[in-house]
Design a protein around this motif. Structure first.
Motif, PDB file in Angstrom:
ATOM      1  N   GLU A 123       0.811  -1.214   0.000  1.00 23.81           N
ATOM      2  CA  GLU A 123       0.000   0.000   0.000  1.00 23.81           C
ATOM      3  C   GLU A 123       0.847   1.269   0.000  1.00 23.81           C
ATOM      4  O   GLU A 123       0.399   2.324  -0.440  1.00 23.81           O
ATOM      5  N   THR A 163       0.706   6.155  -7.125  1.00 24.54           N
ATOM      6  CA  THR A 163       0.631   5.141  -6.078  1.00 24.54           C
ATOM      7  C   THR A 163       0.356   3.766  -6.663  1.00 24.54           C
ATOM      8  O   THR A 163      -0.073   3.626  -7.816  1.00 24.54           O
ATOM      9  N   GLU A 165      -2.083   1.916  -5.783  1.00 25.41           N
ATOM     10  CA  GLU A 165      -3.524   1.831  -6.010  1.00 25.41           C
ATOM     11  C   GLU A 165      -3.896   2.428  -7.367  1.00 25.41           C
ATOM     12  O   GLU A 165      -4.767   1.902  -8.071  1.00 25.41           O
ATOM     13  N   HIS A 168      -2.971  -0.025  -9.904  1.00 22.60           N
ATOM     14  CA  HIS A 168      -3.932  -1.126  -9.836  1.00 22.60           C
ATOM     15  C   HIS A 168      -5.177  -0.788 -10.656  1.00 22.60           C
ATOM     16  O   HIS A 168      -5.724  -1.642 -11.376  1.00 22.60           O
ATOM     17  N   ARG A 169      -5.614   0.456 -10.578  1.00 27.29           N
ATOM     18  CA  ARG A 169      -6.783   0.872 -11.350  1.00 27.29           C
ATOM     19  C   ARG A 169      -6.507   0.850 -12.848  1.00 27.29           C
ATOM     20  O   ARG A 169      -7.424   0.633 -13.655  1.00 27.29           O
ATOM     21  N   VAL A 176      -2.725  -5.003  -4.490  1.00 24.03           N
ATOM     22  CA  VAL A 176      -2.148  -4.059  -3.532  1.00 24.03           C
ATOM     23  C   VAL A 176      -2.482  -4.586  -2.142  1.00 24.03           C
ATOM     24  O   VAL A 176      -3.656  -4.825  -1.829  1.00 24.03           O
TER      25      VAL A 176
END
Length: 252
Positions: A123, A163, A165, A168-169, A176
């Motif tokens: 994270e 980031t 995240e 990841h998107r 994550v």
């Protein structure tokens, strides 16, 4: 300290990088990393490789202090050639390679994860190319494998980070997870891959690389030509010495 290889599970090899304090690799470190990844991938008992790191972050790129200490071009040439070999070793690894990323993943770190087959991140992981603030160019080839074209350009020109995240998107980071669960999450994915038939996994890796629309080795070497030009012109040294904090107009 250095690069080490372990075998925590059947069919899985873990290559670990440890160059305190921030995993900014010296020239020798890039070559050692390349050798370790190639050896792991060539081992007939291995069906998946995990690339991970100790310390505060996954990778902070090239050891700039080593370049600044040099009195000739050997250090910058060595760093560029070593990076090219390490990035290629990840891409050309005979079996799938999972990158387990924590903390910062900058510069050369992008070259590594951009060529990986899968990425698991903690994270707290952040990704970026601060090259324009370091008197360097390169690894846009690899950043373009992580984010869409226009975002890649914006991140490159601004030296901003994204980031885990956010990646990841975009679909480039598989999972994550909390920092303490990173190793297990990466090994979980590696075990799933390693459960496949070893011969088929190797054929699959070769096939997927064969249909890649971009020759990453040639593309990166093209970028490096401009890095050499920046160094020969003297602009690289000026920017590198101030880490991009001294803004000057280009009057050429």
């Amino acid at each position: 300290m250095g690069v080490s290889t372990s075998a925590p599970d059947e069919g899985v090899a873990v290559v670990t990088v440890d160059f305190p304090p921030v995993n900014a690799l010296p020239v020798r470190g890039w070559y050692d990393l390349a050798a370790a990844v190639r050896a792991a991938g060539a081992d007939p008992k291995v069906r998946c490789v995990v690339l991970t790191a100790e310390g505060r972050g996954f990778n902070a790129g090239v050891d700039i202090k080593e370049i600044q200490r040099a009195t000739g071009p050997e250090a910058i040439l060595g760093a560029n050639q070593g990076c090219a070999e390490a990035f290629a070793a990840v891409y050309e690894c005979e079996v799938p390679l999972v990158a387990a990323v924590h903390g910062f993943c900058l510069g050369g770190g992008i070259g590594l994860v951009g060529n990986a087959d899968a990425i698991v991140a903690s994270e707290d992981a952040t990704f970026g190319l601060p090259e324009l603030d370091r008197g360097a160019l390169g690894a846009a080839t690899h950043l373009a494998r992580l984010v869409p074209q226009h975002l890649m350009r914006t991140l490159y020109y601004t030296s901003r980070t994204v980031t885990a995240e956010e990646l990841h998107r975009h679909g480039s980071v598989w999972r994550v997870v909390p920092r303490e669960g990173l190793r297990e999450a990466a090994l979980e994915l590696a075990r799933e891959i390693a459960a496949k038939d070893g011969r088929l996994v190797r054929l699959a890796k070769a096939a997927i690389n064969g249909i890649d629309p971009v020759d990453v080795r040639r593309s990166y070497r093209f970028e490096q030509g401009f890095t050499f030009e920046a160094n020969l012109s003297g602009v690289a040294d000026r920017v590198r010495d101030t880490f991009g904090t001294e803004k000057r107009e280009d009057k050429s």
